[in-house]
Motif scaffolding. Sequence first.
Motif, PDB file in Angstrom:
ATOM      1  N   ARG A 108      84.006  36.906  -0.493  1.00 35.81           N
ATOM      2  CA  ARG A 108      85.348  36.523  -0.030  1.00 35.81           C
ATOM      3  C   ARG A 108      86.338  37.609  -0.414  1.00 35.81           C
ATOM      4  NH1 ARG A 108      86.943  31.560  -3.058  1.00 35.81           N
ATOM      5  NH2 ARG A 108      85.559  32.298  -4.722  1.00 35.81           N
ATOM      6  N   VAL A 109      87.380  37.780   0.371  1.00 38.63           N
ATOM      7  CA  VAL A 109      88.339  38.859   0.108  1.00 38.63           C
ATOM      8  C   VAL A 109      89.182  38.576  -1.134  1.00 38.63           C
ATOM      9  CG1 VAL A 109      88.439  39.676   2.492  1.00 38.63           C
ATOM     10  CG2 VAL A 109      90.026  37.878   1.719  1.00 38.63           C
ATOM     11  N   ASN A 110      89.330  37.329  -1.520  1.00 41.53           N
ATOM     12  CA  ASN A 110      89.957  36.990  -2.802  1.00 41.53           C
ATOM     13  C   ASN A 110      89.574  35.554  -3.169  1.00 41.53           C
ATOM     14  OD1 ASN A 110      92.122  35.074  -1.865  1.00 41.53           O
ATOM     15  ND2 ASN A 110      92.835  36.924  -0.792  1.00 41.53           N
ATOM     16  N   LYS A 111      89.901  35.145  -4.373  1.00 39.25           N
ATOM     17  CA  LYS A 111      89.440  33.847  -4.880  1.00 39.25           C
ATOM     18  C   LYS A 111      90.202  32.647  -4.319  1.00 39.25           C
ATOM     19  CE  LYS A 111      87.386  35.558  -9.147  1.00 39.25           C
ATOM     20  NZ  LYS A 111      87.337  35.492 -10.630  1.00 39.25           N
ATOM     21  N   SER A 112      91.266  32.917  -3.577  1.00 38.50           N
ATOM     22  CA  SER A 112      92.054  31.810  -3.027  1.00 38.50           C
ATOM     23  C   SER A 112      91.749  31.547  -1.561  1.00 38.50           C
ATOM     24  CB  SER A 112      93.549  32.107  -3.193  1.00 38.50           C
ATOM     25  OG  SER A 112      93.910  33.269  -2.461  1.00 38.50           O
ATOM     26  N   THR A 113      90.688  32.180  -1.033  1.00 36.83           N
ATOM     27  CA  THR A 113      90.367  32.012   0.386  1.00 36.83           C
ATOM     28  C   THR A 113      88.861  32.010   0.580  1.00 36.83           C
ATOM     29  OG1 THR A 113      90.703  32.927   2.612  1.00 36.83           O
ATOM     30  CG2 THR A 113      90.408  34.495   0.829  1.00 36.83           C
ATOM     31  N   THR A 114      88.433  31.538   1.754  1.00 44.91           N
ATOM     32  CA  THR A 114      87.018  31.606   2.127  1.00 44.91           C
ATOM     33  C   THR A 114      86.768  32.718   3.146  1.00 44.91           C
ATOM     34  OG1 THR A 114      87.378  29.970   3.876  1.00 44.91           O
ATOM     35  CG2 THR A 114      86.674  29.149   1.714  1.00 44.91           C
ATOM     36  N   VAL A 115      87.808  33.496   3.445  1.00 46.37           N
ATOM     37  CA  VAL A 115      87.698  34.555   4.451  1.00 46.37           C
ATOM     38  C   VAL A 115      86.761  35.660   3.955  1.00 46.37           C
ATOM     39  CG1 VAL A 115      88.959  36.324   5.743  1.00 46.37           C
ATOM     40  CG2 VAL A 115      89.980  34.059   5.371  1.00 46.37           C
ATOM     41  N   LYS A 116      85.793  36.013   4.797  1.00 46.88           N
ATOM     42  CA  LYS A 116      84.854  37.078   4.448  1.00 46.88           C
ATOM     43  C   LYS A 116      85.474  38.444   4.752  1.00 46.88           C
ATOM     44  CE  LYS A 116      80.568  36.842   5.530  1.00 46.88           C
ATOM     45  NZ  LYS A 116      79.289  36.727   6.259  1.00 46.88           N
ATOM     46  N   ASN A 118      85.384  42.292   6.363  1.00 51.73           N
ATOM     47  CA  ASN A 118      84.808  42.848   7.590  1.00 51.73           C
ATOM     48  C   ASN A 118      84.869  44.375   7.516  1.00 51.73           C
ATOM     49  OD1 ASN A 118      87.445  43.763   8.639  1.00 51.73           O
ATOM     50  ND2 ASN A 118      87.842  41.567   8.943  1.00 51.73           N
ATOM     51  N   LYS A 119      84.527  45.040   8.605  1.00 56.09           N
ATOM     52  CA  LYS A 119      84.441  46.503   8.569  1.00 56.09           C
ATOM     53  C   LYS A 119      85.787  47.165   8.339  1.00 56.09           C
ATOM     54  CE  LYS A 119      84.824  47.270  13.575  1.00 56.09           C
ATOM     55  NZ  LYS A 119      84.171  47.866  14.778  1.00 56.09           N
ATOM     56  N   ASN A 120      86.877  46.446   8.557  1.00 57.00           N
ATOM     57  CA  ASN A 120      88.218  47.013   8.372  1.00 57.00           C
ATOM     58  C   ASN A 120      88.930  46.498   7.119  1.00 57.00           C
ATOM     59  OD1 ASN A 120      88.193  48.598  10.791  1.00 57.00           O
ATOM     60  ND2 ASN A 120      88.503  46.718  11.963  1.00 57.00           N
ATOM     61  N   THR A 121      88.202  45.822   6.251  1.00 55.91           N
ATOM     62  CA  THR A 121      88.784  45.381   4.983  1.00 55.91           C
ATOM     63  C   THR A 121      88.921  46.586   4.052  1.00 55.91           C
ATOM     64  OG1 THR A 121      87.771  43.200   5.205  1.00 55.91           O
ATOM     65  CG2 THR A 121      88.524  43.844   3.002  1.00 55.91           C
ATOM     66  N   ILE A 122      90.098  46.721   3.457  1.00 63.25           N
ATOM     67  CA  ILE A 122      90.415  47.899   2.641  1.00 63.25           C
ATOM     68  C   ILE A 122      90.012  47.685   1.182  1.00 63.25           C
ATOM     69  CG2 ILE A 122      92.373  49.174   1.648  1.00 63.25           C
ATOM     70  CD1 ILE A 122      93.695  49.052   4.386  1.00 63.25           C
ATOM     71  N   TYR A 123      89.431  48.735   0.597  1.00 61.26           N
ATOM     72  CA  TYR A 123      89.088  48.784  -0.820  1.00 61.26           C
ATOM     73  C   TYR A 123      89.582  50.108  -1.396  1.00 61.26           C
ATOM     74  CZ  TYR A 123      85.618  45.071   0.109  1.00 61.26           C
ATOM     75  OH  TYR A 123      84.989  43.909   0.479  1.00 61.26           O
ATOM     76  N   ARG A 273      98.142  46.306   1.670  1.00 62.51           N
ATOM     77  CA  ARG A 273      97.752  45.251   0.746  1.00 62.51           C
ATOM     78  C   ARG A 273      97.378  43.963   1.466  1.00 62.51           C
ATOM     79  NH1 ARG A 273     100.085  46.224  -4.803  1.00 62.51           N
ATOM     80  NH2 ARG A 273     100.893  48.352  -4.755  1.00 62.51           N
ATOM     81  N   ALA A 274      97.931  43.770   2.673  1.00 58.76           N
ATOM     82  CA  ALA A 274      97.658  42.539   3.426  1.00 58.76           C
ATOM     83  C   ALA A 274      96.208  42.462   3.901  1.00 58.76           C
ATOM     84  CB  ALA A 274      98.606  42.441   4.613  1.00 58.76           C
ATOM     85  N   ILE A 275      95.565  43.602   4.115  1.00 60.32           N
ATOM     86  CA  ILE A 275      94.161  43.598   4.570  1.00 60.32           C
ATOM     87  C   ILE A 275      93.245  44.192   3.505  1.00 60.32           C
ATOM     88  CG2 ILE A 275      94.689  43.618   7.023  1.00 60.32           C
ATOM     89  CD1 ILE A 275      94.214  46.615   7.057  1.00 60.32           C
ATOM     90  N   MET A 276      93.658  44.084   2.268  1.00 65.85           N
ATOM     91  CA  MET A 276      92.917  44.662   1.151  1.00 65.85           C
ATOM     92  C   MET A 276      92.164  43.574   0.396  1.00 65.85           C
ATOM     93  SD  MET A 276      94.580  47.105  -1.753  1.00 65.85           S
ATOM     94  CE  MET A 276      93.556  47.985  -2.928  1.00 65.85           C
ATOM     95  N   ALA A 277      90.913  43.857   0.063  1.00 68.69           N
ATOM     96  CA  ALA A 277      90.150  42.931  -0.766  1.00 68.69           C
ATOM     97  C   ALA A 277      90.677  43.002  -2.195  1.00 68.69           C
ATOM     98  CB  ALA A 277      88.673  43.291  -0.733  1.00 68.69           C
ATOM     99  N   ALA A 278      90.779  41.867  -2.847  1.00 71.38           N
ATOM    100  CA  ALA A 278      91.207  41.837  -4.249  1.00 71.38           C
ATOM    101  C   ALA A 278      90.077  42.341  -5.132  1.00 71.38           C
ATOM    102  CB  ALA A 278      91.608  40.425  -4.653  1.00 71.38           C
ATOM    103  N   GLY A 279      90.412  43.222  -6.066  1.00 68.54           N
ATOM    104  CA  GLY A 279      89.428  43.725  -7.011  1.00 68.54           C
ATOM    105  C   GLY A 279      89.439  42.906  -8.288  1.00 68.54           C
ATOM    106  N   TYR A 280      88.298  42.881  -8.976  1.00 70.23           N
ATOM    107  CA  TYR A 280      88.190  42.057 -10.178  1.00 70.23           C
ATOM    108  C   TYR A 280      87.554  42.829 -11.325  1.00 70.23           C
ATOM    109  CZ  TYR A 280      89.609  38.200  -7.279  1.00 70.23           C
ATOM    110  OH  TYR A 280      90.345  37.391  -6.444  1.00 70.23           O
ATOM    111  N   LEU A 281      88.093  42.615 -12.511  1.00 73.06           N
ATOM    112  CA  LEU A 281      87.564  43.203 -13.727  1.00 73.06           C
ATOM    113  C   LEU A 281      86.329  42.427 -14.167  1.00 73.06           C
ATOM    114  CD1 LEU A 281      90.951  43.744 -15.611  1.00 73.06           C
ATOM    115  CD2 LEU A 281      89.683  45.389 -14.205  1.00 73.06           C
ATOM    116  N   PRO A 282      85.504  42.990 -15.061  1.00 75.52           N
ATOM    117  CA  PRO A 282      84.310  42.270 -15.519  1.00 75.52           C
ATOM    118  C   PRO A 282      84.620  40.889 -16.098  1.00 75.52           C
ATOM    119  CG  PRO A 282      84.189  44.563 -16.172  1.00 75.52           C
ATOM    120  CD  PRO A 282      85.557  44.363 -15.583  1.00 75.52           C
TER     121      PRO A 282
END
Length: 524
Positions: A108-116, A118-123, A273-282
């Motif tokens: 999921r792109v972040n913990k508050s959504t179920t959206v997967k 895709n090829k254009n998701t920013i990291y 930031r609107a199409i960016m996947a949220a990053g997570y620390l360990p």
Amino acid sequence: MSKVAVLGVFIAILAITTIAFAGLFTWQYITNTPSGDNPTQPDTTTDTGCPKYPKPQEIDFTKHEEFKNFFEWIDSHVASLVDENARLSITANLVYLDKVIWSGYYGRVNKSTTVKPNKNTIYRIGSISKVFSVLFLFKLWEDGKLDLYDPVTKYAPDFNIGRPLGTKNKINLIDIASQLSGLAASLPYSRLNESVIIYSGTLGDALQLLQSQILVAEPRSRCYYSNLAYALLGHILARNFTTDKDFENWAKQNIVDKLNLTNTGFTYSADVRAIMAAGYLPSGVQAPVYEMLWYAPAGNYYSTIADLAKFSMSFMETSKTILKHETLTEILRPRRTCRHDYFVNITGSPWEMNKLHDYLVVSKSGAVEGYTSAMTMIPELKLSFNFLMAGFRNEDVARIVLDKAIPLFRDTLKKMQQKIMPTPNPEKYVGFFSYYNLENQTISVDENGILIMKNPESPLTTLSAGLSYVSDTVFQLLLMGPGFPCIGDLDIQNGAFVHFKELVNGKYNQFDFPEKFLYGYKRL
């Protein structure tokens, strides 16, 4: 020893040497010769013979069940790496020639959504950003504006840093680009915590700060990873070779725009930031998205898996590229073998390199708070595996995937018939040729107008080579069919040029094989 005896020995040696060199397209049946360049680390995959490094060509993957199984395995393996706490999303693709042949989007792109994703998701891509600084350097070199081995002080006279051993070894541009400068990982006092690097000064400020520091190693003495080196490189080149002295503008105009990298850049705007996947620390805490400021050329870029595919194709010359072939060959060249305590075996510009199944693996990986990335290429196979993770990786996923991919592609390509161009006027070449009565070759033509060369004395009479038409006098020798014993230098001969000469009465009376220094196969 008499002069006659000496002459006799000389003639004998000459004869032996001549026979040794005359091995054009001559096979010997050897069953107990070990394969591979390093007998201490044998390639345990099935050796289907020559060519050892088959040339990449189009593969119809739908006709090969083993590829279906392989793609299913990648899908399952990469999906298993998702961690709901600390590695929430992953995007990946496998590139062959000019196409993405497999892709996967997980989590999921972040913990508050179920959206997967895709090829254009920013990291964030972290240290893959260093490739842009090095491309700047090599483009200037290609254009004749500098030399790779120019000292840094030629373009930054205020660059002055202490040498721990008191030497005066110069630091060259290529050293800066290849983790061989001896510069520290970062400027002093620039770390806000154990992993974040931010510096808000100017190039002038940084150079002044360095004057009170020392190198961690002598230039070119060993591999040492430095973010500082690539920030310096980008800013020094921009100061000297752009009108606005802005590295980011140069990179956008000359790399991002020209390669059509539609979702790649430096600035983290609201739209990004609107199409960016949220990053997570360990720990599972969401990582902050910050600007690296002066360190931007070393690690501030963001991108998508679709853009990484295009980027990798540009280096493999299967799609748009900003550099010429000769320059790409140089930028992908290994620079130095590293010590055992460095994290890879070989350093490049700015690549991390290793050998896998006898192929050179050229990779650039990145890690920045909450994100991990890698662009990993096998240039000789025109094959690339790329991934972006919203979290830190727990394994060398690219190596694991390519460990299975390389033997599969290599063995499939070996079994495929190489594309051989027919000859417009085959009768000019057909006949029996002899190399000083030491070796004979017959040239015939098949029903498709392709010239076939065989050595009639070879015990493997069913094997032959095709002569692929290039011009009226030049052909390429290509091994035909699977199962060639990969002995001697037969692999080198595959793809080598055959040169015809002496056109008399509509037939060529001689051909040469320059690759093996063989001149004078005469028509009999």
